[in-house]
Write a protein that holds these residues in place. Sequence first.
Motif: not given
Length: 136
Positions: A77-92
Amino acid sequence: MTTGPVGGERGRTATGPGPATNIDGSWTVAPDGGRPDSRVCAHLTDVARPAEPPGDGCEQCLALGWAWSRLRWCTTCGHVGCCDSSQGRHAHAHYAATGHPVALSLDPEEKWGWCYADDLFLVELVEAPSPEGDST
């Protein structure tokens, strides 16, 4: 904060930002720390890179005022999220909420992705340029 100019979806038109570049056959499963080499990704036909940068960063982190480490681009879908090393872990978190299986690194130095569904590391195959003067 780190942002990157590229990310991905393959073999079809991206539904996310910018048109996708068709790059069929340019991804493969990579050896990954003790996992059997014979594993395959059922989602490689859905991977391509967008032709344009997909945004300014992790939208959830931006909304919360958080910094992120690296960005990942959902190939569905093209969502951009931060990686698992980031505070939010938004991609996961996006995978957990949607089931969209593949995310690619947006770091321009990284040519890899991750299939959450198959738990596999994916690498982009890069063709070596022809030597100068080689007309074959």
